[in-house]
Design a protein around this motif. Structure first.
Motif, PDB file in Angstrom:
ATOM      1  N   ILE A  43       2.944 -15.678  -2.206  1.00  0.00           N
ATOM      2  CA  ILE A  43       2.255 -14.529  -3.098  1.00  0.00           C
ATOM      3  C   ILE A  43       2.308 -13.327  -2.068  1.00  0.00           C
ATOM      4  CG2 ILE A  43      -0.075 -13.429  -3.642  1.00  0.00           C
ATOM      5  CD1 ILE A  43      -0.699 -16.592  -4.485  1.00  0.00           C
ATOM      6  N   TRP A  44       1.984 -13.539  -0.827  1.00  0.00           N
ATOM      7  CA  TRP A  44       2.134 -12.630   0.209  1.00  0.00           C
ATOM      8  C   TRP A  44       3.247 -11.848   0.465  1.00  0.00           C
ATOM      9  CZ3 TRP A  44      -1.875  -9.860   2.454  1.00  0.00           C
ATOM     10  CH2 TRP A  44      -1.296  -8.785   3.572  1.00  0.00           C
ATOM     11  N   THR A  45       4.203 -12.578   0.472  1.00  0.00           N
ATOM     12  CA  THR A  45       5.745 -12.045   0.847  1.00  0.00           C
ATOM     13  C   THR A  45       6.457 -11.450  -0.411  1.00  0.00           C
ATOM     14  OG1 THR A  45       6.685 -14.371   0.167  1.00  0.00           O
ATOM     15  CG2 THR A  45       6.268 -13.707   2.519  1.00  0.00           C
ATOM     16  N   THR A  46       6.073 -11.847  -1.526  1.00  0.00           N
ATOM     17  CA  THR A  46       6.244 -11.317  -2.847  1.00  0.00           C
ATOM     18  C   THR A  46       5.601  -9.828  -2.899  1.00  0.00           C
ATOM     19  OG1 THR A  46       6.647 -13.215  -4.047  1.00  0.00           O
ATOM     20  CG2 THR A  46       6.200 -11.347  -5.304  1.00  0.00           C
ATOM     21  N   VAL A  47       4.240  -9.800  -2.652  1.00  0.00           N
ATOM     22  CA  VAL A  47       3.616  -8.500  -2.764  1.00  0.00           C
ATOM     23  C   VAL A  47       4.173  -7.594  -1.644  1.00  0.00           C
ATOM     24  CG1 VAL A  47       1.266  -7.277  -2.111  1.00  0.00           C
ATOM     25  CG2 VAL A  47       1.577  -9.222  -3.999  1.00  0.00           C
ATOM     26  N   GLU A  48       4.472  -8.155  -0.403  1.00  0.00           N
ATOM     27  CA  GLU A  48       5.138  -7.166   0.487  1.00  0.00           C
ATOM     28  C   GLU A  48       6.517  -6.827   0.169  1.00  0.00           C
ATOM     29  OE1 GLU A  48       5.153  -9.491   4.263  1.00  0.00           O
ATOM     30  OE2 GLU A  48       3.826  -8.286   5.292  1.00  0.00           O
ATOM     31  N   ARG A  49       7.169  -7.479  -0.644  1.00  0.00           N
ATOM     32  CA  ARG A  49       8.419  -7.136  -0.958  1.00  0.00           C
ATOM     33  C   ARG A  49       8.391  -6.123  -2.049  1.00  0.00           C
ATOM     34  NH1 ARG A  49      10.169 -11.573  -2.944  1.00  0.00           N
ATOM     35  NH2 ARG A  49       9.775 -11.009  -5.097  1.00  0.00           N
ATOM     36  N   ILE A  50       7.556  -6.105  -2.783  1.00  0.00           N
ATOM     37  CA  ILE A  50       7.407  -5.337  -4.005  1.00  0.00           C
ATOM     38  C   ILE A  50       6.948  -3.703  -3.344  1.00  0.00           C
ATOM     39  CG2 ILE A  50       5.685  -4.459  -5.765  1.00  0.00           C
ATOM     40  CD1 ILE A  50       5.600  -7.331  -6.666  1.00  0.00           C
ATOM     41  N   PHE A  51       6.211  -3.933  -2.289  1.00  0.00           N
ATOM     42  CA  PHE A  51       5.491  -2.466  -2.071  1.00  0.00           C
ATOM     43  C   PHE A  51       6.259  -1.996  -0.446  1.00  0.00           C
ATOM     44  CE2 PHE A  51       2.153  -3.911  -4.561  1.00  0.00           C
ATOM     45  CZ  PHE A  51       1.787  -2.631  -5.211  1.00  0.00           C
ATOM     46  N   ASN A  52       7.109  -2.903   0.042  1.00  0.00           N
ATOM     47  CA  ASN A  52       7.595  -2.480   1.391  1.00  0.00           C
ATOM     48  C   ASN A  52       9.218  -2.079   1.068  1.00  0.00           C
ATOM     49  OD1 ASN A  52       5.223  -2.397   3.063  1.00  0.00           O
ATOM     50  ND2 ASN A  52       5.592  -4.350   3.725  1.00  0.00           N
ATOM     51  N   THR A  53       9.647  -2.274  -0.147  1.00  0.00           N
ATOM     52  CA  THR A  53      10.984  -2.302  -0.256  1.00  0.00           C
ATOM     53  C   THR A  53      11.351  -0.708  -0.132  1.00  0.00           C
ATOM     54  OG1 THR A  53      10.892  -3.985  -1.933  1.00  0.00           O
ATOM     55  CG2 THR A  53      12.942  -2.362  -1.888  1.00  0.00           C
ATOM     56  N   GLN A  54      12.582  -0.503   0.735  1.00  0.00           N
ATOM     57  CA  GLN A  54      12.641   1.089   0.672  1.00  0.00           C
ATOM     58  C   GLN A  54      13.493   1.169  -0.410  1.00  0.00           C
ATOM     59  OE1 GLN A  54      14.739   1.683   4.377  1.00  0.00           O
ATOM     60  NE2 GLN A  54      13.158   1.014   5.851  1.00  0.00           N
ATOM     61  N   SER A  55      12.848   1.866  -1.079  1.00  0.00           N
ATOM     62  CA  SER A  55      13.368   2.344  -2.547  1.00  0.00           C
ATOM     63  C   SER A  55      13.209   3.733  -2.734  1.00  0.00           C
ATOM     64  CB  SER A  55      12.366   1.899  -3.915  1.00  0.00           C
ATOM     65  OG  SER A  55      12.569   2.607  -4.983  1.00  0.00           O
ATOM     66  N   ALA A  56      14.438   4.520  -2.946  1.00  0.00           N
ATOM     67  CA  ALA A  56      14.748   5.970  -2.869  1.00  0.00           C
ATOM     68  C   ALA A  56      13.930   6.536  -4.026  1.00  0.00           C
ATOM     69  CB  ALA A  56      16.118   6.030  -3.167  1.00  0.00           C
ATOM     70  N   ALA A  57      13.747   5.908  -5.097  1.00  0.00           N
ATOM     71  CA  ALA A  57      13.016   6.382  -6.356  1.00  0.00           C
ATOM     72  C   ALA A  57      11.449   6.364  -5.976  1.00  0.00           C
ATOM     73  CB  ALA A  57      13.186   5.384  -7.296  1.00  0.00           C
ATOM     74  N   LYS A  58      11.041   5.445  -5.143  1.00  0.00           N
ATOM     75  CA  LYS A  58       9.475   5.342  -4.739  1.00  0.00           C
ATOM     76  C   LYS A  58       9.364   6.589  -3.763  1.00  0.00           C
ATOM     77  CE  LYS A  58       6.978   1.178  -4.675  1.00  0.00           C
ATOM     78  NZ  LYS A  58       6.549  -0.059  -4.106  1.00  0.00           N
ATOM     79  N   ILE A  59      10.365   6.817  -2.750  1.00  0.00           N
ATOM     80  CA  ILE A  59      10.075   7.653  -1.662  1.00  0.00           C
ATOM     81  C   ILE A  59      10.299   9.185  -2.422  1.00  0.00           C
ATOM     82  CG2 ILE A  59      10.972   8.883   0.190  1.00  0.00           C
ATOM     83  CD1 ILE A  59      12.072   5.878   1.067  1.00  0.00           C
ATOM     84  N   MET A  60      11.149   9.247  -3.202  1.00  0.00           N
ATOM     85  CA  MET A  60      11.234  10.603  -4.007  1.00  0.00           C
ATOM     86  C   MET A  60       9.754  10.827  -4.763  1.00  0.00           C
ATOM     87  SD  MET A  60      15.273  10.857  -5.123  1.00  0.00           S
ATOM     88  CE  MET A  60      14.769  11.406  -6.731  1.00  0.00           C
ATOM     89  N   HIS A  61       9.289   9.870  -5.512  1.00  0.00           N
ATOM     90  CA  HIS A  61       8.166   9.953  -6.261  1.00  0.00           C
ATOM     91  C   HIS A  61       6.775  10.389  -5.208  1.00  0.00           C
ATOM     92  CE1 HIS A  61       4.838   9.213  -8.940  1.00  0.00           C
ATOM     93  NE2 HIS A  61       4.257   8.445  -8.086  1.00  0.00           N
ATOM     94  N   TYR A  62       6.665   9.575  -4.076  1.00  0.00           N
ATOM     95  CA  TYR A  62       5.794  10.049  -3.218  1.00  0.00           C
ATOM     96  C   TYR A  62       5.790  11.248  -2.551  1.00  0.00           C
ATOM     97  CZ  TYR A  62       4.108   5.262  -3.953  1.00  0.00           C
ATOM     98  OH  TYR A  62       3.643   4.150  -4.648  1.00  0.00           O
ATOM     99  N   LYS A  63       6.843  11.773  -2.229  1.00  0.00           N
ATOM    100  CA  LYS A  63       7.504  13.034  -1.813  1.00  0.00           C
ATOM    101  C   LYS A  63       7.093  14.230  -2.677  1.00  0.00           C
ATOM    102  CE  LYS A  63      10.695  12.674   1.871  1.00  0.00           C
ATOM    103  NZ  LYS A  63      11.751  13.147   2.476  1.00  0.00           N
ATOM    104  N   ARG A  64       7.331  13.870  -4.060  1.00  0.00           N
ATOM    105  CA  ARG A  64       7.040  14.752  -5.069  1.00  0.00           C
ATOM    106  C   ARG A  64       5.474  14.916  -5.387  1.00  0.00           C
ATOM    107  NH1 ARG A  64      10.941  13.909  -8.315  1.00  0.00           N
ATOM    108  NH2 ARG A  64      10.092  12.028  -9.241  1.00  0.00           N
TER     109      ARG A  64
END
Length: 187
Positions: free
Chosen positions: A115-136
């Motif tokens: 459970i822990w590693t799955t949640v970490e993977r979901i939220f820590n993945t270096q995703s360009a889309a996520k980064i762009m969303h948070y920057k915007r």
């Protein structure tokens, strides 16, 4: 280091039964899309405080399911039974701290560590889309009628989300973001 001796597992077992339960209030923020770091700090602190971080982080090896007794017969291992029971209680506790919307992401996880590693993977993945969303999102934050405290909290939270997604903001970038969201009265 976490010990896996029978005595330490009995102590941990009694702690889990009295403290770590789906009804405990150790985690006040259910995991949502936008509060991973807050949730993570609460879970890690509680788990470490009760000596349970080994289960979550996978530092405790699963005992063998069966052992050979003195009569050279294969029998169930009591330590395995205790481990599975404790790990299941911790898993239940973790699941109860995750929002219903995110629970489908951890379906199929069979241990607290999964459970822990799955949640970490979901939220820590270096995703360009996520980064762009948070920057915007960060660049659209304006103070407007909010208190300064609320305004700075929103910026800090979004910067933390950016960092969790893999983008570290410099202090200069952070300050410039704060200044750019202030109104004319701060000129």
């Amino acid at each position: 280091d976490i010990s896996t001796s029978p005595q330490s597992m009995d102590i941990t077992d009694s702690l889990i039964k009295t403290v770590i339960s789906p009804h405990s209030n150790l985690i006040t923020a259910h995991l949502e899309d936008d509060n991973y770091l807050l949730w993570k700090v609460q879970v890690e602190t509680a788990a470490r405080g009760y000596g349970l971080d080994g289960y979550i982080l996978g530092m405790i090896a699963t005992p063998p399911k069966f052992i050979t007794n003195q009569e050279n017969k294969t029998v169930s291992n009591e330590e395995y039974v205790k481990f599975v029971r404790q790990d299941s209680l911790i898993s239940s506790w973790l699941l109860s701290s995750i929002s219903v919307k995110l629970l489908p992401q951890v379906i199929g996880c069979k241990s607290a560590n999964e459970i822990w590693t799955t949640v970490e993977r979901i939220f820590n993945t270096q995703s360009a889309a996520k980064i762009m969303h948070y920057k915007r999102q960060l660049h659209n934050i304006r103070k407007d009628s909010q208190s300064m405290k609320e305004y700075l909290y929103k910026i800090k939270n979004t910067c933390d989300l950016l960092e969790a997604a893999g983008h570290k903001m410099s202090n200069t970038e952070h300050v410039l973001t704060i200044l750019s969201g202030l109104g004319d009265e701060y000129e």
